[in-house]
Design a protein around this motif. Structure first.
Motif, short mmCIF file in Angstrom:
data_model
loop_
_atom_site.label_atom_id
_atom_site.label_comp_id
_atom_site.label_asym_id
_atom_site.label_seq_id
_atom_site.Cartn_x
_atom_site.Cartn_y
_atom_site.Cartn_z
N GLY A 1 0.84 -1.19 0.00
CA GLY A 1 0.00 0.00 0.00
C GLY A 1 0.87 1.24 0.00
N GLU A 2 0.26 2.39 -0.17
CA GLU A 2 1.00 3.65 -0.17
C GLU A 2 0.55 4.50 1.01
N LEU A 3 1.52 4.89 1.84
CA LEU A 3 1.23 5.77 2.96
C LEU A 3 1.46 7.21 2.49
N LEU A 4 0.39 8.00 2.48
CA LEU A 4 0.45 9.39 2.04
C LEU A 4 0.37 10.30 3.26
N THR A 5 1.24 11.27 3.32
CA THR A 5 1.17 12.27 4.39
C THR A 5 1.19 13.66 3.79
N GLY A 6 0.15 14.42 4.07
CA GLY A 6 0.11 15.82 3.67
C GLY A 6 0.83 16.66 4.71
N HIS A 7 1.51 17.70 4.25
CA HIS A 7 2.26 18.59 5.14
C HIS A 7 1.94 20.04 4.81
N ALA A 8 1.86 20.87 5.83
CA ALA A 8 1.70 22.31 5.64
C ALA A 8 2.54 23.03 6.69
N VAL A 9 3.27 24.03 6.28
CA VAL A 9 4.05 24.84 7.22
C VAL A 9 3.63 26.30 7.06
N LEU A 10 3.39 26.94 8.18
CA LEU A 10 2.99 28.35 8.21
C LEU A 10 3.97 29.14 9.06
N ARG A 11 4.42 30.27 8.53
CA ARG A 11 5.32 31.13 9.31
C ARG A 11 4.54 32.37 9.74
N LEU A 12 4.43 32.53 11.06
CA LEU A 12 3.74 33.69 11.62
C LEU A 12 4.76 34.78 11.92
N VAL A 13 4.42 35.99 11.53
CA VAL A 13 5.22 37.16 11.85
C VAL A 13 4.27 38.22 12.39
N GLY A 14 4.47 38.61 13.64
CA GLY A 14 3.59 39.59 14.24
C GLY A 14 2.16 39.11 14.38
N GLY A 15 1.98 37.80 14.50
CA GLY A 15 0.66 37.24 14.71
C GLY A 15 -0.12 36.95 13.44
N ALA A 16 0.47 37.21 12.28
CA ALA A 16 -0.21 36.95 11.00
C ALA A 16 0.62 35.99 10.17
N VAL A 17 -0.05 35.22 9.33
CA VAL A 17 0.65 34.28 8.44
C VAL A 17 1.37 35.08 7.36
N ALA A 18 2.69 35.02 7.39
CA ALA A 18 3.49 35.76 6.42
C ALA A 18 3.90 34.90 5.23
N LYS A 19 4.15 33.62 5.49
CA LYS A 19 4.56 32.71 4.42
C LYS A 19 4.00 31.33 4.71
N GLU A 20 3.76 30.58 3.65
CA GLU A 20 3.26 29.22 3.82
C GLU A 20 3.71 28.33 2.67
N ALA A 21 3.77 27.05 2.95
CA ALA A 21 4.14 26.07 1.93
C ALA A 21 3.48 24.75 2.29
#
Length: 208
Positions: free
Chosen positions: A107-127
């Motif tokens: 079988g295939e094990l799939l894992t989704g990933h998300a990274v969020l960078r907060l700057v001053g309490g707001a999301v500044a960058k994401e991937a």
């Protein structure tokens, strides 16, 4: 910059700690079934990535006040077998049926990933992205399977198996990233972090 893991998974936390990080754990309250129902036509990789992104976003919003400059990582894992994408089994009978279907197969094990960078309490960058690892399952005999189900471990994890626990006895091999099977792909996270201007070495805890 505080590292935050948007997951209750002790396995994911263990992987990060073993790799030198010491994240704060914040569990999201995302309704996974509702989110998947809202995207019925998404492919398997997109589904796990949507879930990971939703978990990261929910936690980022919650911790923004206390940790305005943080890095949030969200993950979601599922097993793809015969075109069906499955998460944690509902109960012991469900886990048993899954193992009967998986035994001796891949079988295939799939894992989704998300990274969020907060700057001053707001999301500044994401991937975001996903990782896939092929898992070759052994064929446990009826007594072995009954004993494994009796540990309760299969009920706690996507696909009803682990690579770092009792389930490892019944995995013949994998093709791909082992950390992805445990729940968080370190190579993928490193690449995602690089895409938002964060070096993974800056997240390593400083030993006294």
């Amino acid at each position: 910059m505080r590292l935050v893991l948007a997951s209750a998974s002790p396995a994911r936390l263990g992987v990060l700690r073993a790799a030198g990080a010491d994240p704060l754990v914040e569990v999201s309250d995302v309704d996974e079934d509702a989110l998947l129902a809202a995207h019925p036509d998404a492919d398997p990789a997109r589904k796990v990535t949507l879930l990971a992104a939703a978990k990261a976003a929910a936690v980022a919003e919650r911790i923004a006040g206390e940790h305005p400059d943080a890095l949030v990582i969200g993950c979601d894992s599922m097993l793809l077998l015969d075109g069906d994408l499955v998460g944690k089994p509902r109960d012991t009978d469900d886990a048993r049926h899954r193992w009967l279907a998986m035994a001796g197969r891949t079988g295939e094990l799939l894992t989704g990933h998300a990274v969020l960078r907060l700057v001053g309490g707001a999301v500044a960058k994401e991937a975001e992205g996903h990782a896939v690892t092929a898992v070759r399952f052994a064929e446990p005999d009826p007594e072995e399977l009954a004993a494994y189900l009796g540990t309760g471990e299969p009920l706690k994890v996507a696909g009803a198996f682990t690579l770092d626990g009792f389930g490892a006895w019944f995995i013949d091999g994998i093709d791909g990233d082992p950390s992805n099977v445990i729940g968080i792909s370190l190579p993928l996270v490193r690449r995602l972090l690089g895409g938002i201007g964060v070096s993974v070495v800056d997240l390593w805890r400083k030993e006294s």
